[in-house]
Design a protein around this motif. Structure first.
Motif, short mmCIF file in Angstrom:
data_model
loop_
_atom_site.label_atom_id
_atom_site.label_comp_id
_atom_site.label_asym_id
_atom_site.label_seq_id
_atom_site.Cartn_x
_atom_site.Cartn_y
_atom_site.Cartn_z
N ILE A 46 8.05 -15.06 -10.10
CA ILE A 46 7.73 -15.55 -8.75
C ILE A 46 6.69 -14.62 -8.13
CG2 ILE A 46 8.62 -15.86 -6.40
CD1 ILE A 46 11.31 -16.74 -7.77
N ALA A 47 6.93 -13.31 -8.21
CA ALA A 47 5.99 -12.33 -7.64
C ALA A 47 4.63 -12.43 -8.33
CB ALA A 47 6.55 -10.91 -7.77
N HIS A 48 4.64 -12.54 -9.64
CA HIS A 48 3.39 -12.63 -10.39
C HIS A 48 2.62 -13.89 -10.00
CE1 HIS A 48 0.63 -13.14 -13.77
NE2 HIS A 48 0.69 -11.82 -13.88
N GLY A 49 3.33 -14.99 -9.80
CA GLY A 49 2.68 -16.24 -9.40
C GLY A 49 2.00 -16.12 -8.05
N ILE A 50 2.56 -15.34 -7.16
CA ILE A 50 1.97 -15.17 -5.83
C ILE A 50 0.84 -14.14 -5.86
CG2 ILE A 50 2.42 -14.36 -3.47
CD1 ILE A 50 5.29 -15.53 -3.81
N LEU A 51 1.07 -13.04 -6.55
CA LEU A 51 0.14 -11.91 -6.50
C LEU A 51 -0.92 -11.93 -7.60
CD1 LEU A 51 2.88 -9.28 -5.77
CD2 LEU A 51 1.15 -10.09 -4.14
N GLY A 52 -0.59 -12.50 -8.75
CA GLY A 52 -1.54 -12.57 -9.84
C GLY A 52 -1.80 -11.26 -10.55
N SER A 53 -1.04 -10.24 -10.26
CA SER A 53 -1.23 -8.93 -10.86
C SER A 53 0.09 -8.43 -11.43
CB SER A 53 -1.72 -7.94 -9.79
OG SER A 53 -1.47 -6.60 -10.18
N ASP A 109 -5.87 -2.56 2.78
CA ASP A 109 -6.42 -1.45 1.99
C ASP A 109 -7.84 -1.75 1.53
OD1 ASP A 109 -4.09 -0.07 2.36
OD2 ASP A 109 -3.35 -0.34 0.30
N ARG A 110 -8.06 -2.97 1.08
CA ARG A 110 -9.40 -3.33 0.60
C ARG A 110 -10.41 -3.41 1.74
NH1 ARG A 110 -7.17 -7.39 -3.88
NH2 ARG A 110 -6.75 -5.80 -5.43
N ALA A 111 -9.94 -3.83 2.91
CA ALA A 111 -10.84 -3.91 4.06
C ALA A 111 -11.26 -2.52 4.52
CB ALA A 111 -10.17 -4.66 5.20
N ASN A 112 -10.43 -1.53 4.25
CA ASN A 112 -10.72 -0.16 4.68
C ASN A 112 -11.41 0.67 3.61
OD1 ASN A 112 -9.61 -0.56 7.22
ND2 ASN A 112 -7.56 -0.06 6.51
N THR A 113 -11.86 0.03 2.55
CA THR A 113 -12.60 0.75 1.51
C THR A 113 -14.03 0.24 1.50
OG1 THR A 113 -12.11 -0.85 -0.23
CG2 THR A 113 -10.53 0.96 0.07
N ALA A 114 -14.87 0.93 0.77
CA ALA A 114 -16.28 0.52 0.69
C ALA A 114 -16.45 -0.72 -0.18
CB ALA A 114 -17.11 1.67 0.12
N ASP A 115 -15.46 -1.02 -1.00
CA ASP A 115 -15.55 -2.20 -1.86
C ASP A 115 -15.44 -3.47 -1.04
OD1 ASP A 115 -13.46 -0.60 -4.36
OD2 ASP A 115 -15.62 -0.41 -3.97
N ALA A 116 -16.07 -4.51 -1.52
CA ALA A 116 -15.97 -5.81 -0.85
C ALA A 116 -14.57 -6.38 -1.08
CB ALA A 116 -17.01 -6.78 -1.41
N LEU A 117 -14.14 -7.19 -0.14
CA LEU A 117 -12.84 -7.84 -0.24
C LEU A 117 -12.83 -8.77 -1.44
CD1 LEU A 117 -10.09 -8.36 1.10
CD2 LEU A 117 -11.17 -10.18 2.42
N ASP A 118 -11.81 -8.67 -2.23
CA ASP A 118 -11.67 -9.52 -3.42
C ASP A 118 -11.45 -10.96 -2.97
OD1 ASP A 118 -11.05 -10.78 -5.78
OD2 ASP A 118 -9.40 -9.42 -6.31
N GLU A 119 -12.39 -11.82 -3.33
CA GLU A 119 -12.30 -13.22 -2.92
C GLU A 119 -11.13 -13.94 -3.58
OE1 GLU A 119 -14.07 -14.52 -0.47
OE2 GLU A 119 -15.08 -12.59 -0.24
N ALA A 120 -10.65 -13.42 -4.69
CA ALA A 120 -9.53 -14.06 -5.38
C ALA A 120 -8.21 -13.82 -4.65
CB ALA A 120 -9.42 -13.55 -6.81
N LEU A 121 -8.19 -12.85 -3.76
CA LEU A 121 -6.97 -12.54 -3.03
C LEU A 121 -6.78 -13.54 -1.90
CD1 LEU A 121 -4.79 -10.31 -2.97
CD2 LEU A 121 -6.18 -9.14 -1.28
N PRO A 122 -5.70 -14.29 -1.91
CA PRO A 122 -5.52 -15.30 -0.87
C PRO A 122 -5.39 -14.65 0.51
CG PRO A 122 -3.60 -15.21 -2.32
CD PRO A 122 -4.60 -14.25 -2.85
N ASP A 123 -5.89 -15.35 1.53
CA ASP A 123 -5.77 -14.85 2.90
C ASP A 123 -4.34 -14.93 3.41
OD1 ASP A 123 -8.43 -14.24 3.11
OD2 ASP A 123 -8.99 -16.20 3.91
#
Length: 184
Positions: free
Chosen positions: A35-42, A93-107
């Motif tokens: 269930i967790a993997h289905g939601i998070l993908g990681s 965490d991703r918003a507070n780093t220099a990396d761009a927000l991962d588009e694959a991460l659901p809002d």
């Protein structure tokens, strides 16, 4: 798994029996992980959320009033909330780093998907509870614990063919239950 086992394990674990809680963990860790993997993908995040789910469950067991004989719907609900929390943390965490927000991460976590998942988990638990004892044991060993047919057959003292045929019928029955929920 016989549904009375969940009720017994929950009562014993609620009073502090760690062995009973280990039994709950062993019986439900794989579905909670998926269930967790289905939601998070990681896989890594799913493992963390699975552990968090069981930590929360341990704390909340003393106040639990089990609605049906299976703990899986309750654990699935905790898992979905923990997964939603993890998604918020990852986005922050991703918003507070220099990396761009991962588009694959659901809002957001879809409420509709959560309702369907909860209804589906309830329906599957209900359908598994209606199986005879041998079919429940075969389902638990093969589908939940990942036993090979021959290993399950040896564990239960039946033939490989009995395990294969009965599990096939159980899966067909569960596919019907899944279709019923999705069509509703």
């Amino acid at each position: 798994m016989p549904s009375s086992e969940d009720r017994d394990w929950a009562a014993r674990a609620a009073s502090g029996d760690q062995d009973a809680f280990r039994a709950i963990y062993r019986a439900h860790v794989k579905p909670v992980y998926w269930i967790a993997h289905g939601i998070l993908g990681s896989p890594a995040d799913a493992e963390d959320v699975t552990q968090e789910t069981f930590t929360v469950a341990w704390r909340k067991l003393p106040g639990l009033e089990l609605v049906n004989d299976s703990l899986l719907p309750w654990l699935a609900t905790i898992c979905r909330f923990q997964s939603a929390n993890r998604l918020r943390l990852l986005r922050r965490d991703r918003a507070n780093t220099a990396d761009a927000l991962d588009e694959a991460l659901p809002d957001t976590v879809s409420v509709e998907d959560q309702v369907i998942s909860a209804a589906l988990a309830d329906r599957i638990a209900e359908e598994v509870g209606l199986l005879d004892e041998l079919d429940q044991q075969i389902f638990r060993l093969c589908a939940v614990n990942g036993y090979a047919y021959q290993a399950a057959a040896e564990e239960l003292g039946v033939s490989h063919a009995v395990v294969r045929n009965r599990l096939s019928r159980t899966r067909t029955r569960l596919r019907g239950a899944v279709k019923e929920v999705r069509d509703a």
